[in-house]
Design an enzyme around this catalytic site. Structure first.
Site, PDB file in Angstrom:
ATOM      1  N   HIS A  26       0.837  -1.204   0.000  1.00 23.87           N
ATOM      2  CA  HIS A  26       0.000   0.000   0.000  1.00 23.87           C
ATOM      3  C   HIS A  26       0.869   1.250   0.000  1.00 23.87           C
ATOM      4  O   HIS A  26       1.902   1.295   0.650  1.00 23.87           O
ATOM      5  CB  HIS A  26      -0.978   0.017   1.178  1.00 23.87           C
ATOM      6  CG  HIS A  26      -0.367  -0.188   2.536  1.00 23.87           C
ATOM      7  ND1 HIS A  26       0.100  -1.417   2.954  1.00 23.87           N
ATOM      8  CD2 HIS A  26      -0.152   0.666   3.552  1.00 23.87           C
ATOM      9  CE1 HIS A  26       0.566  -1.311   4.191  1.00 23.87           C
ATOM     10  NE2 HIS A  26       0.438  -0.042   4.576  1.00 23.87           N
TER      11      HIS A  26
ATOM     12  N   HIS B 111       0.789   5.142   1.026  1.00 27.34           N
ATOM     13  CA  HIS B 111       0.088   6.203   1.757  1.00 27.34           C
ATOM     14  C   HIS B 111       0.251   7.498   0.977  1.00 27.34           C
ATOM     15  O   HIS B 111       1.362   7.827   0.569  1.00 27.34           O
ATOM     16  CB  HIS B 111       0.730   6.435   3.131  1.00 27.34           C
ATOM     17  CG  HIS B 111       0.623   5.298   4.086  1.00 27.34           C
ATOM     18  ND1 HIS B 111      -0.414   5.183   4.975  1.00 27.34           N
ATOM     19  CD2 HIS B 111       1.428   4.239   4.314  1.00 27.34           C
ATOM     20  CE1 HIS B 111      -0.237   4.097   5.702  1.00 27.34           C
ATOM     21  NE2 HIS B 111       0.876   3.496   5.324  1.00 27.34           N
TER      22      HIS B 111
END
Ligand SMILES: [Zn+2]
Length: 146
Positions: free
Chosen positions: A100, A102
């Protein structure tokens, strides 16, 4: 195959405030935002590490992250800048073992507050989470500028 919370979100079995769904990746509001407008961009297919992702998905991941960045800027949520952060591996504070990125909006003078939030996050990752209605409102605002 659903292996983690992000797989559940990608599969629609866990709630998330979605900003954008592409062919291979998904952008949604972080439920523990460091700053308002904190978005996570993930590949839909589960992979723990960046180098394990299909190259096409990796490309879409970065393209989507930069589109999120542009939308945050246009919406005024990240007028002054943003941090793009990818923690690869648990030793690097990757709490969910699913790649992921951010995207964290920044404003001038937010430094102390941001650091305090970061520390809070390290100490208790499952601490206070943002209200769903507020996340939905911000997601909608970002989508409007996407
Ligand atoms: Zn996963």
């Amino acid at each position: 195959v659903r292996r983690c919370i992000f797989c559940d979100i990608a599969g629609g079995t866990a709630a998330a405030s979605v900003v954008y769904r592409g062919e291979t990746c998904l952008a949604f509001m972080d439920v523990h935002p460091i700053r308002q407008g904190h978005v996570l961009v993930i590949p839909i297919e589960h992979s723990a590490r960046l180098d394990e992702i299909d190259p096409r998905a990796r490309q879409e991941l970065l393209t989507t992250a930069s589109r999120v960045l542009a939308a945050l800027r246009k919406s005024g949520l990240a007028r002054d800048g943003a941090n793009l952060l990818l923690n690869d591996g648990s030793a690097a504070n990757q709490h969910v073992p699913h790649v992921h990125i951010h995207v964290i909006p920044r404003t001038r003078g937010d430094r102390l507050k941001t650091i305090a939030c970061f520390v809070g996050r390290m100490l208790n990752v499952f601490g206070r989470s943002a209200k769903r209605a507020e996340l939905e409102r911000v997601a909608q605002e970002i989508r409007r500028h996407f």
